[in-house]
Design an enzyme around this catalytic site. Structure first.
Site, PDB file in Angstrom:
ATOM      1  N   PHE A 122       0.823  -1.210   0.000  1.00  0.00           N
ATOM      2  CA  PHE A 122       0.000   0.000   0.000  1.00  0.00           C
ATOM      3  C   PHE A 122       0.867   1.274   0.000  1.00  0.00           C
ATOM      4  O   PHE A 122       0.875   2.042  -0.985  1.00  0.00           O
ATOM      5  CB  PHE A 122      -0.942  -0.074   1.213  1.00  0.00           C
ATOM      6  N   GLY A 147       1.696  -7.554  -0.715  1.00  0.00           N
ATOM      7  CA  GLY A 147       1.781  -6.643  -1.857  1.00  0.00           C
ATOM      8  C   GLY A 147       0.968  -7.179  -3.028  1.00  0.00           C
ATOM      9  O   GLY A 147       0.649  -8.363  -3.089  1.00  0.00           O
ATOM     10  N   LEU A 182      10.666  -0.753   3.669  1.00  0.00           N
ATOM     11  CA  LEU A 182       9.275  -0.847   4.129  1.00  0.00           C
ATOM     12  C   LEU A 182       8.829  -2.279   4.359  1.00  0.00           C
ATOM     13  O   LEU A 182       7.781  -2.510   4.965  1.00  0.00           O
ATOM     14  CB  LEU A 182       8.326  -0.218   3.087  1.00  0.00           C
ATOM     15  N   TYR A 254       5.355  -7.674  15.967  1.00  0.00           N
ATOM     16  CA  TYR A 254       5.469  -6.461  15.151  1.00  0.00           C
ATOM     17  C   TYR A 254       6.158  -5.354  15.949  1.00  0.00           C
ATOM     18  O   TYR A 254       7.158  -4.781  15.500  1.00  0.00           O
ATOM     19  CB  TYR A 254       4.073  -6.036  14.719  1.00  0.00           C
TER      20      TYR A 254
END
Ligand code: NAD
Ligand code: UDP
Ligand code: UDP
Length: 453
Positions: A122, A147, A182, A254
């Site tokens: 994104f 993705g 990223l 995370y």
């Protein structure tokens, strides 16, 4: 050496962009052989030309003039086929000028080689659009976990663009000037689907990118997150706040992954002189969000557009602050190219309770969905709002797009996604893999609709 034949230059150029689509054509191998012969003929000194052209005659057994005419015809066919493929992909230029979005021409030496890991996701795909548009050479490195190729299809075949399907946890040797790192799933249901992989992506993946940055002396930017503040006890959050993270909870793969990634960035800065930049990104939304990513913006919009219940986890009094993706991309580019190397919050301080946000989306979409309260998820942060003083002072950045304006664009995007798919079932709170949403009609009907049967 003879001067380069402009005809061959044109041919080679035209084929670069379309090789991926033409190599399966039955005429591809004979044409490729003929082209190689012609290229050879152009490269050798004049005295050898005759010998080689007679060699070429004996190989293909036709006169040179006819050979050139044949190649001309085949090349025209190649170009025709390639533009047909582009029309199918829906990226052909309106007047047949260029099939790609406009790209600035930079003077020699100003165009950088930029690696974007996670570039088909994104945020990454919007960043790629900006970097390509500015005239840089962009390499996207992505394992396509969350993705989508459709996010970057507008650049496939462009001479300044390269897509490498690769997992960042494996080492890779490249030559680049800047790295935007990223690669990492960002939505809770996706990063919790395979927590061990999420940790490896943030740790081993970041280590590899730092090793690469060190080797080629590239500047590297990490997209860290407001999650490093955990469930914050300080509000709004400044970069100096150390956070309140549960190291063994469901979000830890995370949160702690990004925290150690930040630690590695500064270890490489101190010990190996790598130039580092760290962006702490707050909740971001916009077109190209994965329809099944289970985040609050995508879920609420999809639910509202389909008249389904809007699902709130907990009492809806937890808060988030939302920024539009264009603002984030501007912030990332400024941070990368500025002089400030400490972490910087990039977010819009416009704060909403989740309940108010649901009402806002219901209002804009004019939806009659009901609100459904579900149990709270574990360790869900109760409040989040960035203090963006550092961004303003150090990189001259602040958000420009009001939340409502960004939502209107995002709703438009999801409306189109729904038209294409028929129905989208939003992802719930539990860990799940990104799903390719259902396509409308069966395979034959869809092909017929596109006029391909
Ligand atoms: P996304 O899931 O859309 O994009 C992540 C991309 O990384 C995908 O293309 C995915 O396929 C790729 N990827 C994942 N694991 C990989 C691996 N091991 N190797 C190679 N590629 C891999 O997420 P996004 O919203 O675009 O987020 C991008 C970055 O920004 C992430 O690092 C995320 O942590 C950070 N971030 C995003 C937000 C947000 O609100 N969107 C907030 C804070 C931080
Ligand atoms: N690495 C990489 N590409 C490079 C250079 C390094 O993927 O161009 C990887 C390398 O395989 C290692 C990591 O980056 O796993 C860290 O590299 P570094 O040189 O810092 O550490 P070392 O290899 O000495 O452990
Ligand atoms: N949330 C919700 N309903 C949904 C999805 C999310 O109430 O369908 C809540 C979630 O519990 C959290 C907030 O919305 O409090 C933002 O969640 P998101 O997954 O978008 O991102 P987070 O900021 O938690 O990483």
């Amino acid at each position: 050496m003879k001067p380069q034949n402009p005809y061959i230059k044109k041919t080679t150029f035209a084929m670069q962009g379309s090789l991926a689509t033409i190599h399966r054509q039955p005429w591809f191998i004979p044409v490729a052989i003929l082209l190689c012969i012609i290229v050879l003929l152009q490269m050798i000194p004049a005295s050898h030309d005759e010998n080689l052209s007679s060699m070429a005659h004996s190989v293909v057994n036709i006169p040179m003039d006819e050979l050139r005419a044949l190649i001309n015809k085949e090349v025209n066919q190649v170009m025709l086929e390639s533009s047909k493929a582009d029309i199918i992909r829906g990226i052909s230029g309106a007047s047949g000028t260029s099939k790609y979005p406009p790209v600035k021409k930079l003077p020699e030496g100003q165009s950088l080689r930029i690696l974007v890991t996670g570039g088909s996701g994104f945020v990454g795909s919007h960043l790629v659009d900006r970097l390509m548009g500015a005239g840089h050479h962009v390499i996207v490195l992505d394992n396509m976990f969350t993705g989508r190729q459709r996010n970057i299809i507008q650049w496939l075949g462009h001479p300044n663009f390269q897509l490498i399907i690769h997992d960042v946890i494996e080492p890779i040797m490249l030559e680049v000037d800047q790295i935007y790192h990223l690669a990492c799933p960002a939505s809770p249901p996706h990063y919790q689907y395979n927590p061990i992989k999420t940790i490896k992506t943030s740790t081993e993946g970041t280590l590899n990118m730092l090793g690469l940055a060190k080797r080629v002396q590239a500047r590297m930017l990490l997209t860290s997150t407001s999650e490093v503040y955990g469930d914050p006890e300080v509000h709004p959050q400044k970069e100096t706040y150390w956070g309140n993270v549960n190291p063994i909870g469901p979000r830890a793969c995370y949160d702690e992954g990004k925290r150690v990634a930040e630690t590695m960035m500064y270890a490489y800065e101190t010990q190996a002189n790598v130039e580092v930049r760290v962006a702490r990104i707050f909740n971001t939304f916009g077109p190209r969000m994965h329809p099944n990513d289970g985040r609050v913006v995508s879920n609420f919009i999809i639910q509202a557009l389909q008249g389904k219940d809007i699902t709130i986890y907990g009492n809806g009094q937890q808060t988030r602050s939302f920024q539009f993706v264009d603002d984030l991309v501007e912030g990332l580019i400024r941070l990368m190219n500025g002089e400030y190397s400490q972490p910087v919050n990039i977010g819009n301080p416009d704060e909403y309770t989740v309940k108010d946000f649901a009402d806002l989306i219901k209002g804009i979409t004019n939806s009659n969905s009901s609100i459904k309260m579900l149990p709270a998820t574990k360790d869900d942060p109760r409040q989040r709002k960035p203090d963006i003083t550092t961004a303003k002072e150090k990189i001259g950045w602040q958000p420009r797009v009001p939340v409502r304006e960004g939502l209107i664009k995002t709703i438009e995007y999801f409306r189109k996604e729904l038209e294409e798919s028929g129905e989208i079932v939003p992802t719930g709170p539990s860990a799940s893999k990104p799903q390719q949403h259902k396509q409308k009609g069966n395979y034959r009907e869809r092909k017929q609709k596109r006029g391909r049967m």
